[in-house]
Each structure stands twice: as structure tokens, then as C-alpha cells.
Design a protein around this motif. Structure first.
Motif, PDB file in Angstrom:
ATOM      1  N   ILE A   1       0.863  -1.176   0.000  1.00 27.20           N
ATOM      2  CA  ILE A   1       0.000   0.000   0.000  1.00 27.20           C
ATOM      3  C   ILE A   1       0.905   1.234   0.000  1.00 27.20           C
ATOM      4  N   ARG A   2       0.853   2.001  -1.066  1.00 31.63           N
ATOM      5  CA  ARG A   2       1.805   3.101  -1.232  1.00 31.63           C
ATOM      6  C   ARG A   2       1.154   4.478  -1.130  1.00 31.63           C
ATOM      7  N   ASP A   3      -0.175   4.558  -1.093  1.00 32.03           N
ATOM      8  CA  ASP A   3      -0.854   5.845  -1.178  1.00 32.03           C
ATOM      9  C   ASP A   3      -0.867   6.569   0.163  1.00 32.03           C
ATOM     10  N   GLY A   4      -0.943   7.889   0.099  1.00 33.25           N
ATOM     11  CA  GLY A   4      -1.237   8.705   1.272  1.00 33.25           C
ATOM     12  C   GLY A   4      -0.058   8.961   2.191  1.00 33.25           C
ATOM     13  N   GLU A   5      -0.347   9.695   3.264  1.00 34.85           N
ATOM     14  CA  GLU A   5       0.642  10.027   4.284  1.00 34.85           C
ATOM     15  C   GLU A   5       1.083   8.765   5.008  1.00 34.85           C
ATOM     16  N   LYS A   6       2.341   8.755   5.451  1.00 35.58           N
ATOM     17  CA  LYS A   6       2.860   7.580   6.135  1.00 35.58           C
ATOM     18  C   LYS A   6       3.461   7.973   7.487  1.00 35.58           C
ATOM     19  N   PRO A   7       3.366   7.095   8.477  1.00 36.35           N
ATOM     20  CA  PRO A   7       4.038   7.348   9.748  1.00 36.35           C
ATOM     21  C   PRO A   7       5.557   7.261   9.585  1.00 36.35           C
ATOM     22  N   HIS A   8       6.275   7.683  10.611  1.00 35.78           N
ATOM     23  CA  HIS A   8       7.722   7.520  10.652  1.00 35.78           C
ATOM     24  C   HIS A   8       8.057   6.036  10.656  1.00 35.78           C
TER      25      HIS A   8
ATOM     26  N   GLY B   1     -12.644  -2.754  14.500  1.00 35.58           N
ATOM     27  CA  GLY B   1     -13.467  -2.803  13.298  1.00 35.58           C
ATOM     28  C   GLY B   1     -12.587  -3.031  12.084  1.00 35.58           C
ATOM     29  N   ASP B   2     -12.726  -2.178  11.076  1.00 34.56           N
ATOM     30  CA  ASP B   2     -11.922  -2.274   9.866  1.00 34.56           C
ATOM     31  C   ASP B   2     -10.700  -1.363   9.908  1.00 34.56           C
ATOM     32  N   GLU B   3     -10.396  -0.802  11.071  1.00 32.88           N
ATOM     33  CA  GLU B   3      -9.265   0.108  11.176  1.00 32.88           C
ATOM     34  C   GLU B   3      -8.077  -0.569  11.856  1.00 32.88           C
ATOM     35  N   LEU B   4      -6.916  -0.346  11.277  1.00 33.87           N
ATOM     36  CA  LEU B   4      -5.651  -0.740  11.889  1.00 33.87           C
ATOM     37  C   LEU B   4      -5.165   0.426  12.735  1.00 33.87           C
ATOM     38  N   VAL B   5      -4.917   0.162  14.028  1.00 32.28           N
ATOM     39  CA  VAL B   5      -4.493   1.208  14.950  1.00 32.28           C
ATOM     40  C   VAL B   5      -3.105   0.853  15.457  1.00 32.28           C
ATOM     41  N   MET B   6      -2.217   1.843  15.488  1.00 33.29           N
ATOM     42  CA  MET B   6      -0.822   1.595  15.845  1.00 33.29           C
ATOM     43  C   MET B   6      -0.339   2.653  16.826  1.00 33.29           C
ATOM     44  N   PHE B   7       0.378   2.192  17.853  1.00 37.53           N
ATOM     45  CA  PHE B   7       0.943   3.113  18.845  1.00 37.53           C
ATOM     46  C   PHE B   7       2.428   2.843  19.031  1.00 37.53           C
TER      47      PHE B   7
ATOM     48  N   THR C   1      -3.930   5.647  12.708  1.00 40.91           N
ATOM     49  CA  THR C   1      -4.976   4.735  12.251  1.00 40.91           C
ATOM     50  C   THR C   1      -4.944   4.634  10.735  1.00 40.91           C
ATOM     51  N   PHE C   2      -5.291   3.458  10.242  1.00 43.39           N
ATOM     52  CA  PHE C   2      -5.366   3.235   8.805  1.00 43.39           C
ATOM     53  C   PHE C   2      -6.687   2.533   8.506  1.00 43.39           C
ATOM     54  N   ASP C   3      -7.513   3.143   7.661  1.00 46.36           N
ATOM     55  CA  ASP C   3      -8.802   2.574   7.291  1.00 46.36           C
ATOM     56  C   ASP C   3      -8.580   1.566   6.177  1.00 46.36           C
ATOM     57  N   THR C   4      -8.725   0.282   6.485  1.00 44.05           N
ATOM     58  CA  THR C   4      -8.441  -0.749   5.485  1.00 44.05           C
ATOM     59  C   THR C   4      -9.498  -0.810   4.383  1.00 44.05           C
ATOM     60  N   ASN C   5     -10.624  -0.122   4.572  1.00 45.30           N
ATOM     61  CA  ASN C   5     -11.637  -0.042   3.519  1.00 45.30           C
ATOM     62  C   ASN C   5     -11.405   1.134   2.578  1.00 45.30           C
ATOM     63  N   ASP C   6     -10.443   1.996   2.920  1.00 46.44           N
ATOM     64  CA  ASP C   6     -10.194   3.193   2.117  1.00 46.44           C
ATOM     65  C   ASP C   6      -8.702   3.466   2.113  1.00 46.44           C
TER      66      ASP C   6
ATOM     67  N   ARG D   1      -7.073   6.905   1.467  1.00 51.07           N
ATOM     68  CA  ARG D   1      -7.031   7.913   2.520  1.00 51.07           C
ATOM     69  C   ARG D   1      -5.680   7.925   3.218  1.00 51.07           C
ATOM     70  N   GLY D   2      -5.058   6.748   3.231  1.00 52.47           N
ATOM     71  CA  GLY D   2      -3.757   6.638   3.864  1.00 52.47           C
ATOM     72  C   GLY D   2      -3.843   6.633   5.389  1.00 52.47           C
ATOM     73  N   TRP D   3      -2.697   6.778   6.010  1.00 50.15           N
ATOM     74  CA  TRP D   3      -2.620   6.834   7.451  1.00 50.15           C
ATOM     75  C   TRP D   3      -3.098   8.187   7.965  1.00 50.15           C
ATOM     76  N   LYS D   4      -3.614   8.195   9.183  1.00 48.63           N
ATOM     77  CA  LYS D   4      -4.021   9.435   9.830  1.00 48.63           C
ATOM     78  C   LYS D   4      -3.508   9.421  11.263  1.00 48.63           C
ATOM     79  N   GLU D   5      -2.758  10.457  11.635  1.00 52.16           N
ATOM     80  CA  GLU D   5      -2.290  10.553  13.013  1.00 52.16           C
ATOM     81  C   GLU D   5      -3.394  11.118  13.885  1.00 52.16           C
ATOM     82  N   LEU D   6      -3.624  10.476  15.027  1.00 49.37           N
ATOM     83  CA  LEU D   6      -4.669  10.897  15.949  1.00 49.37           C
ATOM     84  C   LEU D   6      -4.056  11.611  17.139  1.00 49.37           C
ATOM     85  N   GLN D   7      -4.635  12.745  17.497  1.00 45.41           N
ATOM     86  CA  GLN D   7      -4.195  13.489  18.664  1.00 45.41           C
ATOM     87  C   GLN D   7      -5.099  13.116  19.846  1.00 45.41           C
ATOM     88  N   THR D   8      -4.504  12.909  20.993  1.00 44.61           N
ATOM     89  CA  THR D   8      -5.265  12.524  22.176  1.00 44.61           C
ATOM     90  C   THR D   8      -5.033  13.533  23.296  1.00 44.61           C
TER      91      THR D   8
END
Length: 331
Positions: free
Chosen positions: A229-236, A247-253, A273-278, A281-288
Motif C-alpha cells: 500500500i503506497r498511497d497517502g501520508e505515512k508514519p515515521h 473494526g476495519d481500522e488498523l491502529v498503531m501506537f 490509524t489506517f482505514d483498510t476499507n479506504d 485515505r492513507g494513514w491518519k495521526e490521531l491526537q489525544t
């Protein structure tokens, strides 16, 4: 889901609610819904007040209801040897523990293990499993996930094939199944592998030599074909991150990467988080609103949309014994 509503909450804050010692490099799995607890951890590297680190073979269970850990009292005299960097999964009512590294006590490198054990989750009795089919080579720093009654094992040797352990046969059968397609993940360890739908999602890791990795791959279980999967923003780039499926989301910490300013590892405390159905969209960093200390080699398990994070370490400086939960709403 709005990431602004997310907040990690530290729980099990008293010593009575925690495992006895801080630990890293342990493995974890979600317990069956019928069980009185939700998460089980096994093994790892523990660290005492004198900074002495020892591999262990104990197990602990965590209850979201009581927000505390309870030690598992094994029945019988048969117990796997101590280890870290192994993998464990739950199939039906058994915890399967595979391989790992026993570092030993003589600074001789210890032993990389090739054994397979099950822990009966009703009686807490251990059984060493003898496999038919392929012989399991000594492995550590690998990944294993359960899909139905099959366990998929991905190691640094998994270039043109993948190991599949069928727990439904008697004795269980290990096979080496060729993968299809012209492109496959390069050799690596300390990566993550997460089952979502009919695919296994592999991210990052560290090769035996060279730069840390930050690539994302999907293995279609119906065709055994890898796709990058090469599309979108990527984490470090990173290794030893904690990953789970909600659900269908891959979550990484978290995780760690090679420092730019000198030798050693730099820890990460970010949540992605990465939405495996989309995939576009690529990876999205979540702020907590709050977050655990940056770390690698911790565990994270999803329980009905709640993430449970425990342990890990700041490389060669500190091992953690804290537990955090995050109510992650993927809808």
C-alpha cells in the motif's frame, strides 16, 4: 470519529493492581468473551528496582471491569521455559505460545526457541505441542495471528511463503504455503501483523542490517498474494510498535527507530490509524488529550472498541509497568 475526543486513561495505578514487575517484549492476546477477564499477557523481560532484567514465563490477565491484573496460577508441573519476543494467540479456549528467545544468564546469547505450547484457559494447565508437517525453525521477533482455527506465522524467512499452523488437525499441522505475486515484503523482524477481514496487514520492522522500515503490506488470505500500500501520508519508520484492529481500522501506537543524532533507538509515542476499507485515505495521526510515555516493545489489545496498552520500555533506560485504556470509537 473525531480524534479530539480521544483520551488515554491510566488504570491499574496501584501496585496491587499491576503485574509484579515492569516488563517489555511480552506477548498478549484477547481472551474469549466467555472468560471472566479480557486480556492475557505471557513472558517478556522483567526489570527489578536494581535495573536487573530477567526473562520470565508467568502470565497475567486483565479485566476491564475491575481495571486490574491478576496473576495466573498454573496447574501441574509442566511450564514453558522463560522467553521474550515470542507470540501468543487464542484459538477456541486455548492460548498458543510459539517460539521466542530465552536470553540465558551467561551472556552467551541464550537460545532462540522452536517450541509450541498451549495453555488451557479453563484449567490453566500447559501442554507442549508436537507438530506434524513442517518442522518449526527457531524463531523470535516474528509475528503470528489467528484467523479461525489457523495461525499465520510471518518470520524474517517469510519471503516467498508463509507458515500456516492448522490447530484443527490432530496433531496440529504446520505447512509452508507459497505466496503469489511478484512483490513481497523484504526480510524483517519486530514488525506488526494484524488480521482485519480476509487480509493480514503488515507494517514496518527492522531488517538484519540497514535502515528501519515503514512500509505497509496486505496479504489476501483467499489468494495469498501480497500487495504493498503506497498511497497517502505515512508514519515515521519504526519497529516494535503495538498494533491492533478496531473494526476495519488498523491502529498503531509507539515503537522506536534508529536515532538520527547518534547510536541507539529513539522512542515514539504517536497514535496512528489506517482505514483498510479506504487505502487511498492513507494513514491518519490521531491526537489525544493524554498519552502514555513514548515506548517500544509494549502490548496493545483491542476489546470491543477499547484499546488496552501495557508495558514496554525506553531502550536500555527504563521498563514500564503502567496500563492505559483508550475508548476508540471507529464508527
Amino acid at each position: 470519529m473525531s480524534s479530539s475526543s480521544l483520551a488515554w486513561q491510566e488504570v491499574a495505578t496501584t501496585q496491587e493492581q499491576r503485574p509484579t514487575l515492569p516488563r517489555s517484549g511480552h506477548c498478549a492476546a484477547r481472551l474469549p468473551p466467555s472468560h471472566s477477564s479480557d486480556v492475557i499477557i505471557f513472558g517478556g523481560y522483567t526489570e527489578d528496582d536494581q535495573k536487573k532484567r530477567e526473562a520470565c514465563n508467568d502470565a497475567w490477565t486483565f479485566s476491564l471491569e475491575s481495571k486490574s491484573w491478576t496473576t495466573v496460577q498454573y496447574s501441574g508441573d509442566l511450564i514453558p521455559r522463560v522467553r521474550l519476543a515470542s507470540q501468543c494467540v487464542v484459538v477456541d479456549n486455548k492460548l498458543w505460545v510459539i517460539g521466542g528467545w530465552d536470553p540465558g544468564h551467561k551472556q552467551d546469547g541464550g537460545d532462540i526457541l522452536s517450541d509450541v505450547w498451549t495453555l488451557d484457559l479453563n484449567t490453566y494447565a500447559w501442554t507442549e505441542i508436537k507438530l506434524q508437517g513442517e518442522s518449526l525453525e527457531a524463531i523470535s521477533r516474528f509475528q503470528a495471528v489467528a484467523v479461525g482455527q489457523k495461525i499465520f506465522i510471518h518470520t524474517h524467512r517469510s519471503l516467498q511463503d508463509i507458515l500456516i499452523l492448522d490447530t484443527a488437525t490432530s496433531p496440529p499441522t504446520l505447512t509452508k504455503q507459497p505466496v503469489t505475486g511478484s512483490n513481497t515484503p523484504s526480510s524483517r523482524g519486530l514488525h506488526s501483523l494484524t488480521a482485519i477481514g480476509n487480509k493480514l496487514w503488515l507494517y514496518g520492522g527492522a531488517p538484519k542490517s540497514g535502515s528501519m522500515l515503514g512500509d505497509l503490506w496486505a496479504l489476501d488470505l483467499s489468494t495469498l498474494e501480497w500487495r504493498e500500500i503506497r498511497d497517502g501520508e505515512k508514519p515515521h519508520v519504526r519497529c516494535s510498535q503495538a498494533a491492533a484492529a478496531v473494526g476495519d481500522e488498523l491502529v498503531m501506537f509507539g515503537g522506536a527507530y534508529y536515532r538520527d543524532d547518534g547510536p541507539g533507538l529513539a522512542p515514539l509515542g504517536d497514535l496512528w490509524t489506517f482505514d483498510t476499507n479506504d487505502s487511498e485515505r492513507g494513514w491518519k495521526e490521531l491526537q489525544t488529550a493524554a498519552q502514555p510515555t513514548p515506548r517500544n516493545a509494549g502490548i496493545m489489545v483491542a476489546v470491543d472498541g477499547v484499546l488496552v496498552l501495557q508495558g514496554g520500555w525506553l531502550a536500555f533506560q527504563e521498563t514500564y509497568d503502567d496500563t492505559w485504556i483508550l475508548d476508540y470509537d471507529s464508527t
